[in-house]
Motif scaffolding. Structure first.
Motif, PDB file in Angstrom:
ATOM      1  N   LYS A 326       0.820  -1.212   0.000  1.00  0.00           N
ATOM      2  CA  LYS A 326       0.000   0.000   0.000  1.00  0.00           C
ATOM      3  C   LYS A 326       0.854   1.262   0.000  1.00  0.00           C
ATOM      4  O   LYS A 326       0.541   2.236  -0.683  1.00  0.00           O
ATOM      5  CB  LYS A 326      -0.903   0.039   1.253  1.00  0.00           C
ATOM      6  CG  LYS A 326      -1.888  -1.099   1.332  1.00  0.00           C
ATOM      7  CD  LYS A 326      -2.777  -0.972   2.554  1.00  0.00           C
ATOM      8  CE  LYS A 326      -2.026  -1.124   3.864  1.00  0.00           C
ATOM      9  NZ  LYS A 326      -1.459  -2.457   4.065  1.00  0.00           N
ATOM     10  N   THR A 327       1.937   1.206   0.768  1.00  0.00           N
ATOM     11  CA  THR A 327       2.740   2.410   0.915  1.00  0.00           C
ATOM     12  C   THR A 327       3.318   2.871  -0.417  1.00  0.00           C
ATOM     13  O   THR A 327       3.436   4.061  -0.681  1.00  0.00           O
ATOM     14  CB  THR A 327       3.861   2.171   1.954  1.00  0.00           C
ATOM     15  OG1 THR A 327       3.285   1.484   3.063  1.00  0.00           O
ATOM     16  CG2 THR A 327       4.441   3.471   2.433  1.00  0.00           C
ATOM     17  N   ALA A 330       0.667   4.711  -2.111  1.00  0.00           N
ATOM     18  CA  ALA A 330       0.492   6.025  -1.487  1.00  0.00           C
ATOM     19  C   ALA A 330       1.608   6.977  -1.923  1.00  0.00           C
ATOM     20  O   ALA A 330       1.372   8.165  -2.171  1.00  0.00           O
ATOM     21  CB  ALA A 330       0.468   5.885   0.035  1.00  0.00           C
ATOM     22  N   LEU A 346       1.436  12.669   5.591  1.00  0.00           N
ATOM     23  CA  LEU A 346       1.174  11.253   5.821  1.00  0.00           C
ATOM     24  C   LEU A 346       1.161  11.067   7.332  1.00  0.00           C
ATOM     25  O   LEU A 346       2.155  11.320   8.003  1.00  0.00           O
ATOM     26  CB  LEU A 346       2.269  10.409   5.179  1.00  0.00           C
ATOM     27  CG  LEU A 346       1.997   8.915   4.943  1.00  0.00           C
ATOM     28  CD1 LEU A 346       3.182   8.280   4.228  1.00  0.00           C
ATOM     29  CD2 LEU A 346       1.679   8.136   6.173  1.00  0.00           C
ATOM     30  N   ALA A 348       0.524   8.687  10.706  1.00  0.00           N
ATOM     31  CA  ALA A 348       0.507   7.303  11.181  1.00  0.00           C
ATOM     32  C   ALA A 348       0.164   7.284  12.676  1.00  0.00           C
ATOM     33  O   ALA A 348       0.420   8.255  13.370  1.00  0.00           O
ATOM     34  CB  ALA A 348       1.872   6.661  10.936  1.00  0.00           C
ATOM     35  N   HIS A 357       7.461   4.789   7.603  1.00  0.00           N
ATOM     36  CA  HIS A 357       6.922   5.445   6.411  1.00  0.00           C
ATOM     37  C   HIS A 357       7.898   6.495   5.891  1.00  0.00           C
ATOM     38  O   HIS A 357       8.050   6.674   4.686  1.00  0.00           O
ATOM     39  CB  HIS A 357       5.589   6.136   6.723  1.00  0.00           C
ATOM     40  CG  HIS A 357       4.437   5.179   6.788  1.00  0.00           C
ATOM     41  ND1 HIS A 357       4.279   4.149   5.908  1.00  0.00           N
ATOM     42  CD2 HIS A 357       3.377   5.115   7.626  1.00  0.00           C
ATOM     43  CE1 HIS A 357       3.185   3.475   6.206  1.00  0.00           C
ATOM     44  NE2 HIS A 357       2.611   4.047   7.250  1.00  0.00           N
ATOM     45  N   ASP A 421      -2.732   6.618   7.714  1.00  0.00           N
ATOM     46  CA  ASP A 421      -2.545   5.178   7.808  1.00  0.00           C
ATOM     47  C   ASP A 421      -3.305   4.659   9.018  1.00  0.00           C
ATOM     48  O   ASP A 421      -3.262   5.260  10.085  1.00  0.00           O
ATOM     49  CB  ASP A 421      -1.048   4.875   7.943  1.00  0.00           C
ATOM     50  CG  ASP A 421      -0.753   3.400   7.714  1.00  0.00           C
ATOM     51  OD1 ASP A 421      -1.637   2.696   7.198  1.00  0.00           O
ATOM     52  OD2 ASP A 421       0.357   2.967   8.052  1.00  0.00           O
ATOM     53  N   GLU A 422      -3.968   3.553   8.878  1.00  0.00           N
ATOM     54  CA  GLU A 422      -4.726   2.938   9.959  1.00  0.00           C
ATOM     55  C   GLU A 422      -5.594   3.974  10.654  1.00  0.00           C
ATOM     56  O   GLU A 422      -5.531   4.183  11.852  1.00  0.00           O
ATOM     57  CB  GLU A 422      -3.792   2.254  10.973  1.00  0.00           C
ATOM     58  CG  GLU A 422      -3.056   1.077  10.411  1.00  0.00           C
ATOM     59  CD  GLU A 422      -3.968  -0.064   9.948  1.00  0.00           C
ATOM     60  OE1 GLU A 422      -5.162  -0.054  10.289  1.00  0.00           O
ATOM     61  OE2 GLU A 422      -3.472  -0.926   9.208  1.00  0.00           O
ATOM     62  N   SER A 446      -7.118   7.094   2.961  1.00  0.00           N
ATOM     63  CA  SER A 446      -6.823   6.320   4.167  1.00  0.00           C
ATOM     64  C   SER A 446      -6.308   4.971   3.745  1.00  0.00           C
ATOM     65  O   SER A 446      -6.740   4.428   2.736  1.00  0.00           O
ATOM     66  CB  SER A 446      -8.061   6.084   5.029  1.00  0.00           C
ATOM     67  OG  SER A 446      -9.000   7.071   4.858  1.00  0.00           O
ATOM     68  N   MET A 447      -5.388   4.444   4.560  1.00  0.00           N
ATOM     69  CA  MET A 447      -4.887   3.102   4.266  1.00  0.00           C
ATOM     70  C   MET A 447      -5.215   2.227   5.457  1.00  0.00           C
ATOM     71  O   MET A 447      -5.101   2.656   6.602  1.00  0.00           O
ATOM     72  CB  MET A 447      -3.369   3.127   4.121  1.00  0.00           C
ATOM     73  CG  MET A 447      -2.863   4.019   3.009  1.00  0.00           C
ATOM     74  SD  MET A 447      -1.131   3.663   2.681  1.00  0.00           S
ATOM     75  CE  MET A 447      -0.303   4.571   3.979  1.00  0.00           C
ATOM     76  N   THR A 448      -5.600   1.008   5.196  1.00  0.00           N
ATOM     77  CA  THR A 448      -5.790   0.112   6.322  1.00  0.00           C
ATOM     78  C   THR A 448      -5.422  -1.307   5.964  1.00  0.00           C
ATOM     79  O   THR A 448      -5.637  -1.766   4.841  1.00  0.00           O
ATOM     80  CB  THR A 448      -7.241   0.133   6.854  1.00  0.00           C
ATOM     81  OG1 THR A 448      -7.324  -0.744   7.973  1.00  0.00           O
ATOM     82  CG2 THR A 448      -8.243  -0.295   5.805  1.00  0.00           C
TER      83      THR A 448
END
Ligand code: ADP
Ligand code: MG
Length: 713
Positions: A326-327, A330, A346, A348, A357, A421-422, A446-448
């Motif tokens: 994912k990163t 992103a 970004l 976290a 990251h 993130d999360e 958003s990343m999860t």
């Protein structure tokens, strides 16, 4: 709490007023309780029961009337013990014959075992991890049990974890048609008492204002609110009960979807920042990578870049297992936004993750002369000033950090893209804060790594578009997962030792930090001591847990990542972050205590390199639910599939920690009910088409509680 407030409406504090006369006095003089009357103002409720109700979140009459029975007992299911048949759900009214509390092996679980019976026979009973029952169920006591009787390994008939009601049957005056409401019991509140109280207050449902527009109700064939409330507690028949539950179930799926649709409509109408999709920039980015993007990564990146190019603000969720890449995606989005002249943040949830990251971004973006800055809690004052200045002047384009990014003084005047993130690990308030502090409408990504089943996506993240990465980068070998019972412990340690001998590293996860009184879980601290002294004397172990200062934690993690240690003993802090491709063993103590999603996350920490990896699940005497989870983990490696299974194992209620996402409680609704969800969705779309600004006060009231989750005006 005993200091009662004086009651301003003392006039009605006369117990002789019959319930069905309440609320009927017209005119200005308040005569009886209303739905908003605090329960403590009602006559004849002991302080103890008030406290019990408060613990359940029941403060007003309304709360009580909206406290639905867990189930209804069909009196026809009541059978004499002698006629119980294995496999059947049934209710028995019995006397406790014997009962004792037993700790299972290794003190991991408390079992209450006993025998109950009536004049027709006797029956074994067992409860897992409900030690308080041993205090309540003394021999001679009469109880009603509801559950499934079974013969385990050919032994006598036994009920496992049956529901317990302490009351006796006589005196159940409000049952109609054989369906008696059963409320969840707590130490201070019996179902019987609640039933009587609800029955007494039930006429007040006449005061409840309808919460669904008549039109919707008619089209969907749903009961009016007052009737539904009556039937949900004291149904005339199973059909009426079903109709009542259908109404509430519909409503609970209708409003979040309506709120999400509204939020989406409003977002798409807003002017946001725009980063044109420059194919050359995208190509240059992928060319500079040391690997080829997977198809899923490509698709996700493409979806994001298209969104960035739109004039309205993006709100997209990128889902993918730990290590799915994912990163990288992103970073590509960040690259595009910066190429368009925007700033990117970004954020976290932990400092460790932020640092990781930072490293990734540095690696991937330095070829383009983008140099990310780090802003975390431990950033020194001077450096912090410098970063704030750089952001304000627009010279710094990319900043990676933690909550420190949302402090008041931090400003990003040219913010075009915000990556979180999360996100679920941030509190709702912090998320809102982040949105509020930027004047522009930047794009949001958003990343999860918590895979959300599709069935939940629409409701839970109704206003989000979702991109999924389902396949891992090539060359990863699936992690071998196995259960380790007490007898297999030595062999498991042998395996860990041989991995370390081959130059690899491992994690050992424990559920709690300290041995607090009553806690049965092995503590990471104690386990670290024990392993260091008794098991792996010659290996290099390091301990990490949540109570260490952030800096110390980061240093120890870093030392582990650079192979200054062989084994990391940790509490669940390693759950997010930590990229150590050399780690090939993950051992989890008391694995049955963790949820499936979390276990899957832990496991994702290994198998990140090319070597085969192992996940060892240490187990004690598990309750059946834990066993089902662990079996699913062994059989499946796909996070999305596991998420579906997890959801089904947990069942309805609050299957995905919705409360934690800011959702109101669901009492009846079932997010997994696909047809009902679709129906509610269609109805919400219909309603919004007819009333795009949502001016109907009933609808406005209905979506109010979802405001924190889906932002709308
Ligand atoms: P996530 O953020 O989803 O946990 P990362 O983006 O951190 O995953 O990627 C995990 C690891 O896999 C990193 O070391 C990254 O360089 C590598 N990686 C990512 N994509 C690929 C790919 N397509 N091929 C090979 N390795 C990849
Ligand atoms: Mg990542």
């Amino acid at each position: 709490m005993l200091a009662r407030e004086p009651s301003p409406t003392a006039t009605w504090r006369r117990p002789q007023i019959a319930a069905d006369q309440w609320g009927q006095a017209a005119g200005s003089r308040p005569v009886g309780p209303t739905l908003d009357t605090p329960l403590q103002r009602l006559p004849k409720i002991s302080a103890e029961r008030l406290a019990g109700m408060r613990r359940l979140g029941l403060v007003t009459v309304r709360d009580l009337l909206w406290h639905f029975p867990r189930r209804h007992e069909d009196q026809r299911l009541r059978v004499p013990v002698g006629r119980l048949r294995p496999g059947e759900r049934a209710t028995v009214e019995v006397e406790v014959l014997s009962v004792h509390l037993r700790r299972a092996r290794q003190r991991r679980m408390e079992l209450v075992e006993g025998e109950v019976g009536d004049e027709t026979g006797s029956l074994g009973v067992i409860w897992f991890n409900q030690p308080h029952l041993a205090r309540i169920l003394h021999p001679g006591r009469r109880v009603t049990l509801h559950g499934q009787a079974a013969r385990h390994q050919g032994q006598r008939l036994q009920m496992r974890n049956p529901e317990v009601q302490l009351e006796r049957r006589e005196g159940v005056q409000v049952s109609v048609g054989g369906l008696v409401p059963i409320y969840p019991e707590t130490a201070r509140l019996t179902s019987r008492w609640l039933r009587a109280k609800v029955g007494e207050l039930l006429p007040l449902v006449a005061l409840a204002e309808e919460t669904l527009p008549e039109e919707v109700r008619r089209r969907e064939g749903l009961l009016p609110l007052g009737e539904a409330l009556r039937q949900v507690h004291f149904p005339e028949s199973q059909a009426r009960l079903d109709a009542a539950r259908a109404r509430f179930g519909f409503e609970e799926l209708f409003y979040p979807q309506l709120a999400a649709l509204l939020a989406r409509r409003q977002r798409l109408a807003r002017a946001g920042t725009r980063s044109p999709y420059d194919v050359e920039v995208a190509r240059a980015f992928t060319r500079a990578l040391p690997f080829r993007l997977t198809d899923d990564q490509r698709r996700a990146a493409h979806e994001i870049l298209i969104d960035l190019d739109r004039p309205s603000p993006m709100n997209r969720l990128l889902q993918g297992d730990v290590g799915s890449g994912k990163t990288v995606v992103a970073a590509m989005a960040a690259r595009m936004a910066i190429a368009a002249g925007h700033q990117v943040v970004l954020m976290a949830p932990t400092e460790i993750l932020a640092r990781q990251h930072l490293e990734t971004m540095r690696e991937l973006l330095s070829p383009f002369e983008i140099y990310p800055r780090l802003l975390v809690g431990s950033t020194g004052a001077r450096q912090r000033r410098e970063i704030l200045g750089g952001l304000l002047a627009g010279t710094d384009k990319l900043v990676v950090g933690t909550h420190a990014l949302i402090e008041d003084e931090v400003r990003f005047p040219q913010l075009g893209l915000c990556i979180v993130d999360e996100q679920h690990r941030f509190g709702v308030a912090q998320r809102l804060r982040l949105r509020e502090k930027v004047d522009l409408n930047p794009d949001f990504l958003s990343m999860t790594a918590t895979p959300i089943p599709r069935s939940l996506n629409l409701t839970l993240y109704g206003d989000l578009d979702v991109s999924q990465i389902r396949t891992l980068p090539p060359g990863r070998v699936p992690v071998r997962t196995e259960l380790v019972e007490a007898a297999g412990r030595d062999a498991a340690y042998q395996l860990i030792r041989s991995e370390v001998g081959a130059g690899r590293q491992g994690f050992i996860i424990c559920p709690l930090i300290d041995d607090s009184p009553g806690a049965e879980a092995r503590s990471a601290t104690a386990e670290y001591e024990r392993l260091t002294k008794e098991v792996f004397q010659d290996l290099r172990l390091v301990l990490v847990h949540g109570r260490l200062p952030a800096r110390e934690k980061a240093e120890r993690m870093e030392a582990f990542a650079t192979h200054q240690y062989d084994l990391l003993v940790a509490t669940s802090v390693v759950e997010v972050g930590v990229d150590v491709p050399n780690a090939t063993v993950m051992a989890i103590e008391d694995a049955g205590r963790f949820g499936l999603a979390q276990l899957h996350q832990f496991r994702g920490r290994v198998g990140r390199g090319a070597q085969p990896a192992h996940c060892l699940l240490f187990v004690g005497e598990e309750d059946p639910a834990a066993t089902a989870r662990l079996r699913a983990l062994i059989e499946h490696s796909d996070g999305f599939e596991l998420a579906e299974i997890d959801l089904r194992l947990r069942g309805a209620g609050d299957p995905y920690g919705l409360r934690q996402h800011g959702f109101p409680e669901m009492r009846v609704g079932d997010l997994l009910d696909d047809p009902l969800r679709e129906r509610a969705r269609a109805a919400a779309e219909e309603v919004l088409k007819a009333d795009p600004e949502l001016t109907d006060p009933i609808l406005r009231r209905g979506i109010r509680d979802y405001r924190v989750v889906f932002e709308f005006d």
